[in-house]
Design an enzyme around this catalytic site. Structure first.
Site, short mmCIF file in Angstrom:
data_model
loop_
_atom_site.label_atom_id
_atom_site.label_comp_id
_atom_site.label_asym_id
_atom_site.label_seq_id
_atom_site.Cartn_x
_atom_site.Cartn_y
_atom_site.Cartn_z
CD GLU A 109 -2.81 -1.29 2.35
OE1 GLU A 109 -3.00 -0.31 3.07
OE2 GLU A 109 -3.39 -2.38 2.52
CB CYS A 122 3.03 7.08 3.65
SG CYS A 122 3.54 5.84 4.82
CB CYS A 129 7.89 -5.90 8.19
SG CYS A 129 9.34 -5.29 9.08
CB CYS A 133 6.93 -3.94 15.79
SG CYS A 133 8.60 -3.53 15.27
CB CYS A 136 3.56 -3.06 13.31
SG CYS A 136 3.71 -2.77 11.54
CD GLU A 184 13.71 -1.07 9.22
OE1 GLU A 184 12.85 -0.70 10.03
OE2 GLU A 184 14.59 -0.30 8.79
CB SER A 215 10.55 5.67 9.25
OG SER A 215 10.15 5.13 10.50
CB SER A 237 9.99 2.91 15.10
OG SER A 237 9.48 3.34 13.86
CG LEU A 238 12.66 5.41 21.46
CD1 LEU A 238 13.97 4.70 21.18
CD2 LEU A 238 12.92 6.77 22.12
CG ASN A 316 -3.70 4.60 13.73
OD1 ASN A 316 -4.62 5.33 14.06
ND2 ASN A 316 -2.55 5.06 13.27
CB CYS A 359 0.80 5.00 11.44
SG CYS A 359 1.46 6.57 11.04
#
Ligand code: SAH
Ligand code: SF4
Length: 390
Positions: A109, A122, A129, A133, A136, A184, A215, A237-238, A316, A359
């Site tokens: 996407e 974006c 990925c 995480c 996500c 990533e 990112s 991304s912390l 989200n 996101c």
């Protein structure tokens, strides 16, 4: 028409699936090298790039200021192969989302977010990925493959075309690109760097280095290679201020803990020619997990001497996610502590909610190699089915 020696010279540019060179994915250097094999000057490379990236040419025959003979040669060995659009959705707030089918049948996407004079695209870098995480949607679906440079720049190409912004004199709508779609980017290093260079190039999209942002969740060994090949902006991304919590949310933290990641960012920034740029820190706020006032204070202490801006992203939700979004007041409380500690800490307002373009909601459709989660993939596939029927 083409000698064996020339054919051999073209081999490094040929896509093994199609047997042709996809001109769309050739960076400035590679395009020049490609035409050098054909005995053509640099000017020819620039001409072809301008046709595709400035004027949106879809076929070699559109390039009318190139001789018929050269077009015939190009048609024989090359093509302009753009990603196939499965669906294009527009949100009430003007956000646009494309679901794109890439070679092999999977979908990724791309999202365009207009905001006054600014237009941010974006872009996805991988199908799925591998980093898993916990909050996500992309990560939950596992990993299939890297996108090629043509598939990455093809997202910019089709978004730009969709607004006719390629026509001469038209106002440029895509002012910023963020590598924050699926995947990533640092795990697809060479293709992402080539594509970002095309975004920056005068013969590509001419976007300034500050307005192209990579990112990463913290693939430090690759981050250490980045400043040698590009000078784009950096976001990390912390999501947590200590290793114990970050280990759970962002598993790559076990390999490259927070202190190591922050050092790598400092080094990247120090290597850039303009010294006053700062890292963007992304912090997804998850209800009851990382959104308390103490955690905000801990974050402020952690980043006290780290030159940065903190983007707060309320979580989200997506199908089967374990987490929920914090209340508005919890988000403001968190923000206030950071602002009082002297940080710039905007809340990234959710855009494109009604088309699932926010996101972490990008589902794509991943034929997963890792067989990580049949459940998550089934849910994503169902969503794609609904989207594509809409
Ligand atoms: N892999 C890269 C880039 C893609 S993710 C990275 O992790 O940085 C882009 C951003 O969206 C990251 O900051 C990521 O943490 C955030 N994100 C992922 N899932 C989310 C969700 N469900 N809600 C809010 N933000 C999310
Ligand atoms: Fe991959 Fe980024 Fe999602 Fe983590 S947040 S799983 S690194 S896309």
């Amino acid at each position: 028409m083409i000698s064996d020696a020339v054919k051999e010279g073209l081999a490094p540019f040929v896509d093994s699936d199609t047997g042709k060179v996809n001109l769309l994915g050739l960076s400035d250097e590679r395009m020049e090298a490609f035409f050098a094999v054909l005995g053509e000057k640099r000017f020819r490379a620039q001409q072809v790039m301008k046709w595709m990236h400035h004027r949106g040419a879809e076929s070699i025959d559109d390039m009318t200021d190139i001789s018929k003979k050269m077009r015939a040669i190009l048609n024989d060995i090359a093509e302009i192969k753009a990603p196939e659009i499965v669906s294009q959705l527009e949100s009430k707030d003007g956000t646009r989302k494309w679901v794109i089918r890439v070679a092999g049948g999977s979908c990724v996407e791309t999202v365009f977010i207009p905001d006054g004079d600014r237009g941010t695209l974006c872009v996805s870098s991988q199908v799925g990925c591998s980093l898993d995480c916990s909050f996500c949607s992309t990560g939950k679906q596992g990993f299939m493959r890297d996108l090629s440079c043509a598939e990455i720049i093809g997202q910019v190409w089709l978004a730009a075309k969709s607004y006719d912004s390629l026509a001469t004199n038209a106002k440029r709508r895509i002012t910023n690109v963020v590598m924050m779609g699926m995947g990533e980017p640092l795990l697809n290093f060479d293709n992402v760097v080539d594509a970002m260079n095309l975004m920056r190039s005068d013969y590509g999209y001419g976007i300034s280095k500050r307005r192209v942002t990579l990112s990463t969740s913290g693939v430090v060994n690759q981050l250490q290679r980045l400043s040698a090949v590009t000078d784009v902006s950096l976001a990390i991304s912390l999501h947590a201020a200590n290793d114990e919590l970050r280990d759970q949310l962002v598993p790559i933290n076990k390999k490259y803990p927070i202190a190591v990641l922050l050092d790598a960012c400092r080094q990247y920034m120090a290597d850039l020619p303009d010294s006053h740029r700062v890292t963007t820190v992304e912090y997804t706020l998850i209800n009851g997990i990382n959104d308390s006032m103490d955690q905000a204070r801990e974050l402020a202490v952690l980043l006290k001497d780290f030159p940065c801006k903190i983007n707060l992203i309320p979580f989200n939700p997506f199908p089967l996610s374990d987490y929920t979004r914090p209340s508005k007041s919890a988000v403001y409380r968190f923000q206030t502590i950071l602002i009082e500690a002297g940080f710039i800490a905007p809340i990234r307002t959710t855009r494109g909610d009604d088309i699932d373009a926010a996101c972490g909601q990008l589902v794509g459709q991943v034929a997963d190699k890792t067989k990580r989660s049949q459940r998550h993939r089934a849910a994503a596939e169902e969503k794609i089915r609904i989207i594509t029927q809409a």
